[in-house]
Design a protein around this motif. Structure first.
Motif, mmCIF file in Angstrom:
data_model
loop_
_atom_site.group_PDB
_atom_site.id
_atom_site.type_symbol
_atom_site.label_atom_id
_atom_site.label_comp_id
_atom_site.label_asym_id
_atom_site.label_seq_id
_atom_site.Cartn_x
_atom_site.Cartn_y
_atom_site.Cartn_z
ATOM 1 N N UNK A 268 56.323 33.865 32.208
ATOM 2 C CA UNK A 268 56.513 32.234 32.576
ATOM 3 C C UNK A 268 55.332 31.510 31.803
ATOM 4 N N UNK A 269 54.814 32.171 30.873
ATOM 5 C CA UNK A 269 53.790 30.997 29.751
ATOM 6 C C UNK A 269 52.561 30.706 30.353
ATOM 7 N N UNK A 270 52.065 31.395 31.667
ATOM 8 C CA UNK A 270 51.005 31.474 32.329
ATOM 9 C C UNK A 270 50.603 32.811 32.421
ATOM 10 N N UNK A 271 48.911 32.095 32.709
ATOM 11 C CA UNK A 271 47.793 33.174 32.448
ATOM 12 C C UNK A 271 46.726 33.087 33.655
ATOM 13 N N UNK A 272 46.759 33.737 34.674
ATOM 14 C CA UNK A 272 46.097 33.016 35.813
ATOM 15 C C UNK A 272 44.872 33.802 35.422
ATOM 16 N N UNK A 273 44.677 35.161 35.897
ATOM 17 C CA UNK A 273 43.457 35.992 35.819
ATOM 18 C C UNK A 273 43.203 36.864 34.300
ATOM 19 N N UNK A 274 42.348 36.986 34.091
ATOM 20 C CA UNK A 274 42.565 37.610 33.421
ATOM 21 C C UNK A 274 40.272 38.558 33.522
ATOM 22 N N UNK A 275 40.968 40.499 32.925
ATOM 23 C CA UNK A 275 39.309 41.089 33.686
ATOM 24 C C UNK A 275 39.786 42.878 32.870
ATOM 25 N N UNK A 276 38.487 42.660 31.933
ATOM 26 C CA UNK A 276 38.612 43.490 30.977
ATOM 27 C C UNK A 276 38.422 45.679 32.177
ATOM 28 N N UNK A 277 39.060 45.857 31.404
ATOM 29 C CA UNK A 277 39.219 47.875 32.239
ATOM 30 C C UNK A 277 37.131 47.925 32.103
ATOM 31 N N UNK A 278 36.925 48.411 33.403
ATOM 32 C CA UNK A 278 35.183 49.285 32.347
ATOM 33 C C UNK A 278 34.840 49.332 31.410
#
Length: 357
Positions: A268-278
């Motif tokens: 829905x056009x929205x990136x809330x949080x982002x995190x890489x795998x270890x």
């Protein structure tokens, strides 16, 4: 022979009392903002098992937090256009200080410490002049000691890169407290990444292609190899298939992930949080507006998995994958293969889940 009591007494007399470190405390594993059933906004400390270790009341809605690199302290930031940030002792949840930006400025919800922990950097809006500001604070006293330009309009997230500089997500959106969170400059909006020295020199400025100028770069993550990941929030037609996740290394063009995958509409056009795998091989993005977490391969740029999770937003690297939180009170363990609930409670967890320690 000098005893421990005598040694500590000498340090206290000299004003050199040793301060507790994260190693002395060991907990919590994460902090996150939330809303209690009685309407009280809080910052909470969570263990990896989802246990709430402390709750600290906030005067308004919180957004993100930052952990001191050496001392067991975190600072919780107000959601924009808020003007408070509370510094907490993670051993007890006790408030150490509350900082407020100068008149004419408000916080954007994020901040980070210098490597030695002596300075705190905060993203701020000089709303009368439509100018992004990075505030500088002395972490020994939490007094303001200066500021410099964020390199663009609307600085939101900020992180300290291990190579010795700051990375700022300038969302590009002009706002003013009198009009709330309404964008004031969509006809001319364009967001950017800014790489800044610790004294404010602009080292590199990176913008998206013109056809993606309405993609507001909002949140940041760092891969083990130093790659910067960024999550975006699209200000255009929600029927468009637009990338929401990008990767960047200094001196190169941004790489946008899953660009043509129709499942991007599910965010829905929205990136809330982002995190890489270890291991840094994949990156995850959450969307509370789309009830999704999508996982993407950093090498192929393809989407590899999607989890349907109601009101999910908080996301942090943990174990072999991620931990996520939702506005419905869930704490979940995520891997590319599954999303497994850990706990469910009455607190509605807010946007971000911040690793500490």
């Amino acid at each position: 022979m000098t005893t421990r009591r005598g040694f500590l007494g000498g340090l206290m007399a000299a004003g050199l009392t040793p301060r507790a470190s994260w190693a002395d405390v060991g907990l919590p594993d994460f902090v996150t903002a939330g809303l209690e059933p009685n309407g009280q906004y809080i910052l909470a400390g969570l263990s990896r098992s989802g246990e709430v270790l402390f709750r600290h009341p906030l005067p308004g809605r919180g957004h993100a937090a930052s952990a001191h690199p050496l001392r067991p302290e975190v600072i919780a930031f107000a959601r924009r256009p808020g003007r408070f940030a509370d510094v907490l002792d993670c051993r007890t949840g006790r408030q150490i200080a509350r900082i407020t930006p100068p008149e004419g400025l408000h916080f954007y919800g994020h901040g980070c410490f210098s490597e030695d922990g002596s300075r705190l950097f905060t993203t701020e809006n000089d709303y009368e002049n439509a100018r992004g500001v990075i505030g500088i604070w002395d972490s020994a006293t939490y007094r303001r000691i200066g500021s410099f330009s964020s390199g663009d309009i609307g600085p939101h997230d900020i992180l300290r890169h291990p190579d010795g500089y700051l990375v700022v997500a300038n969302g590009g959106i002009e706002t003013h407290p009198e009009s709330g969170r309404t964008p004031l400059n969509l006809p001319t909006m364009r967001s950017s990444l800014a790489y800044l020295s610790f004294d404010g020199a602009l080292l590199e400025h990176v913008a998206l292609p013109t056809d993606l100028r309405l993609n507001s770069i909002r949140h940041l993550a760092l891969a083990p190899d130093g790659t910067v990941g960024f999550a975006m929030q699209w200000q255009g037609d929600l029927g468009d298939v637009v990338p929401i996740v990008g990767l960047h290394r200094r001196g190169t063009a941004p790489r946008l992930l899953a660009e043509d995958d129709p499942r991007l509409r599910n965010l829905n056009g929205y990136g809330g949080s982002i995190a890489f795998a270890p291991d840094g091989e994949t990156v995850a993005v959450s969307s509370p507006r789309g009830d999704r977490v999508q996982i993407m391969d950093v090498h192929s740029a393809e989407m590899t998995q999607e989890h349907n999770l109601a009101d999910v937003c908080g996301l942090a690297t943990a174990g072999a994958g991620w931990v996520a939180t939702t506005g419905l009170g869930q704490v979940l363990s995520l891997s590319p293969e599954q999303a497994r609930p850990i706990t469910t409670g009455a607190t509605a967890w807010d946007n971000h889940l911040i690793p500490v320690g």
